[in-house]
Structure formats: structure tokens, C-alpha cells
Design a protein around this motif. Structure first.
Motif, PDB file in Angstrom:
ATOM      1  N   HIS A   1      13.526 -25.606 -22.579  1.00 36.12           N
ATOM      2  CA  HIS A   1      14.532 -26.548 -22.081  1.00 36.12           C
ATOM      3  C   HIS A   1      15.861 -26.403 -22.824  1.00 36.12           C
ATOM      4  CE1 HIS A   1      15.156 -29.938 -19.391  1.00 36.12           C
ATOM      5  NE2 HIS A   1      15.801 -30.581 -20.347  1.00 36.12           N
TER       6      HIS A   1
ATOM      7  N   HIS B   1      23.774 -32.706 -24.786  1.00 35.37           N
ATOM      8  CA  HIS B   1      23.164 -31.775 -23.836  1.00 35.37           C
ATOM      9  C   HIS B   1      21.817 -32.258 -23.327  1.00 35.37           C
ATOM     10  CE1 HIS B   1      21.266 -30.684 -27.662  1.00 35.37           C
ATOM     11  NE2 HIS B   1      20.276 -30.200 -26.954  1.00 35.37           N
ATOM     12  N   HIS B   2      21.266 -33.314 -23.902  1.00 32.51           N
ATOM     13  CA  HIS B   2      19.937 -33.753 -23.483  1.00 32.51           C
ATOM     14  C   HIS B   2      20.009 -34.547 -22.185  1.00 32.51           C
ATOM     15  CE1 HIS B   2      18.299 -32.172 -27.030  1.00 32.51           C
ATOM     16  NE2 HIS B   2      18.538 -33.169 -27.844  1.00 32.51           N
ATOM     17  N   ASP B   3      19.088 -34.241 -21.301  1.00 33.05           N
ATOM     18  CA  ASP B   3      18.921 -35.057 -20.111  1.00 33.05           C
ATOM     19  C   ASP B   3      17.681 -35.922 -20.301  1.00 33.05           C
ATOM     20  OD1 ASP B   3      16.855 -33.253 -19.916  1.00 33.05           O
ATOM     21  OD2 ASP B   3      17.662 -32.200 -18.172  1.00 33.05           O
ATOM     22  N   LEU B   4      17.321 -36.660 -19.266  1.00 36.50           N
ATOM     23  CA  LEU B   4      16.183 -37.569 -19.372  1.00 36.50           C
ATOM     24  C   LEU B   4      14.893 -36.813 -19.675  1.00 36.50           C
ATOM     25  CD1 LEU B   4      15.124 -40.447 -19.127  1.00 36.50           C
ATOM     26  CD2 LEU B   4      14.841 -40.072 -16.658  1.00 36.50           C
TER      27      LEU B   4
END
Length: 304
Positions: A38, A210-213
Motif C-alpha cells: 500500500h 498519504h494515508h487513506d482509510l
């Protein structure tokens, strides 16, 4: 201690708890591999892996008014253990981002082999025929799994996996020393307390935007499954002995193979299926001999 009620032994219940702990560990390693794919850096994953359980543990003790259980007279020893343990965790979680889950898991089973060798070098223990046989059997398993074909098992991955197992064995020697004076909850807490701040420095480079759920869900899942595994393993040893529950540790190979097949469509090659039983057998022989040596020898230092 007189007057303290010891929990009744419930071997089947203990086996179930240990099995659940292995499921939790296998899911944690799966999530670690997914975070790598990811785009989340391993140091950041390690930061959240340490921070979340540390906060949960300290919050639980504070709610019970038992923060005093964390008191220690050996902070430098805890710091040394954190240095070695942090490197070990980096290798242990890093290898699953390099190798397939099944191969990374089975290389971790070589830790008891290195523990025997370290006991000879560092503790001056005498090793008998049974444990030397287990060491040779385990090393043969590594050679079989490595094989001549580097396509499925690159050299960097093999070296990382063996290095991780060596560090775990070295940590076990440290824990044997710490266990003489420290409570398990204190050992776990100070490991998190010393490891988390250095890992936090990496956040300056990786950042958070940069983190999404999905990324946050995986990081939280790593912290939750890591803490669950620690609690389940501790509970298993309340109701059963190490010798009676350790056989469940090797079920992790089955779970890793299953997740590798379901999520990554990876099936281990024949050489892994041949070498893995040799390494597992070596670990079981060593565990059996440790149990025989410890029977009737008085209290022994706890391990983690």
C-alpha cells in the motif's frame, strides 16, 4: 507465594488460546505485507505497531490503579533489550514484505535452533545429542527450502528471515535475564516506551497525509492483532505449560499458507513442503528437551 491462588490448569482451553494467538499473529503479518504494498514505509508501520499496544496497556493499568506495576530498577537493561528487540522486529516484519508469507513464517521457526547455539556461546550450556540433532535437522530444513532456485526465495529475503530468527533467539536470552526481576507487563511496556520515540523520527520523512482509510485501517489492525496475540499467549500460559501449548505455534505456517493463497494466489513450492516439517520437527525436539531439562529443576525464568 503462600496464600496466592494459582489458576487451575485447563490444557484444552490453553491450546485454544494459543491457537487464537497464532491466528492473530498470522493476520498481523498479512496486514504488514499489505501495508508494504500500500506504500506505507516499514518504520512507520513499526511505530504504530508499538504505540497502539503501549497506549492500550498503560491505559488499562491506569484504569485499574496499577501503574506501579511498571516500576523498574533496570532501565538500562530494558533499553538494551529495546535496541535488540527493535532490530529484531524490523527484520521479523520486514521479511514478510520480501518473501511469501509461508516461507517468511517457516524461517521464523528456526529461532529455537539459534537459541540453542547462543546458549552454548553466551551461557556456556552443555548441549546433548538430542538438541544437536535438532540443530542439524533444522539447518538441513533451511538448506532444502533455500534450494538452488533463487526465483521464489531471493538471497536478501533468506538472509533477512534468518537474521530475524537469530535476533528473536538473542532476545530470548535477554528475556531470560529480565524475567528474574521484572513482571511480564513491565517488560512489554518498557519495550514499547523505548522503541516508539526513535521510530517516531521516521514520521518526519513519511508524514501522514498519504494515508487513506484503508491504510489507517491496516495500521490499526496491526496494533490490535499484535496486542491480542500478546494477551492470548499470556492467558494460554496461565492455564497450560509452555510444553503443552507450543505445538500450536506451528499452526501459524498453515494460516500463513492460507492467507498467501487467498490474498496473493501463492502456493509454496515442493521444497518448502519438504523443508518446513524438518524445521518444525527440530523446534519440537528442542521444546521437548527444554521441558525434560526443566522438570523438577525448580522455578525457571519466564520467556515471551
Amino acid at each position: 507465594m503462600a496464600g496466592v491462588m494459582q489458576p487451575a490448569q485447563r490444557p484444552i482451553y490453553a491450546l485454544g488460546l494459543r491457537l487464537l494467538a497464532m491466528v492473530a499473529i498470522s493476520v498481523m503479518l498479512l496486514l504488514v505485507k499489505l501495508t508494504g504494498e500500500h506504500g506505507i514505509w516499514l518504520p512507520e508501520t513499526l511505530f504504530w505497531r508499538q504505540l497502539l499496544p503501549g497506549l492500550a496497556l498503560s491505559g488499562w493499568l491506569a484504569a485499574r490503579g496499577e501503574v506501579g506495576r511498571l516500576k523498574t530498577d533496570r532501565p538500562l537493561i530494558h533499553a538494551r533489550r529495546a535496541l535488540i528487540g527493535g532490530l529484531g522486529m524490523f527484520l521479523t516484519l520486514g521479511v514478510v514484505q520480501i518473501l511469501p508469507l509461508a516461507e517468511a513464517t517457516v524461517l521464523g521457526f528456526t529461532a529455537p535452533i539459534f537459541a540453542v547455539l547462543l546458549a552454548v556461546v553466551l551461557l556456556g550450556e552443555k548441549i546433548g545429542a538430542w538438541r544437536w540433532t535438532a540443530v542439524l535437522l533444522g539447518l538441513a530444513g533451511i538448506v532444502i527450502i533455500a534450494g538452488p532456485d533463487r526465483a521464489h526465495l531471493p538471497l536478501i529475503g533468506l538472509a533477512t528471515g534468518i537474521g530475524a530468527a537469530f535476533m528473536v533467539a538473542l532476545i530470548s536470552i535477554q528475556l531470560r535475564d529480565l524475567g528474574r526481576t521484572e513482571k511480564p507487563v513491565s517488560i512489554v511496556f518498557w519495550f514499547s516506551a523505548f522503541c516508539t520515540p526513535p521510530m517516531a523520527l521516521f514520521m518526519l520523512w513519511t508524514g501522514l497525509p498519504h494515508h487513506d482509510l484503508a491504510g489507517w485501517a491496516m495500521l490499526c489492525g496491526i496494533g490490535a492483532t499484535g496486542l491480542a496475540a500478546q494477551l492470548l499467549m499470556t492467558a494460554a500460559l496461565r492455564y497450560g505449560t509452555v510444553a503443552s501449548v507450543i505445538v500450536m505455534d506451528y499452526s501459524q505456517f498453515g494460516w500463513a499458507t492460507l492467507w498467501g493463497w487467498l490474498v496473493f494466489a501463492h502456493v509454496p513450492p515442493a521444497q518448502t513442503w519438504i523443508g518446513a516439517p524438518a524445521i518444525i520437527a527440530a523446534g519440537l525436539i528442542i521444546a521437548w528437551r527444554e521441558h525434560v531439562r526443566g522438570s523438577g529443576a525448580g522455578p525457571r525464568a519466564p520467556s515471551a
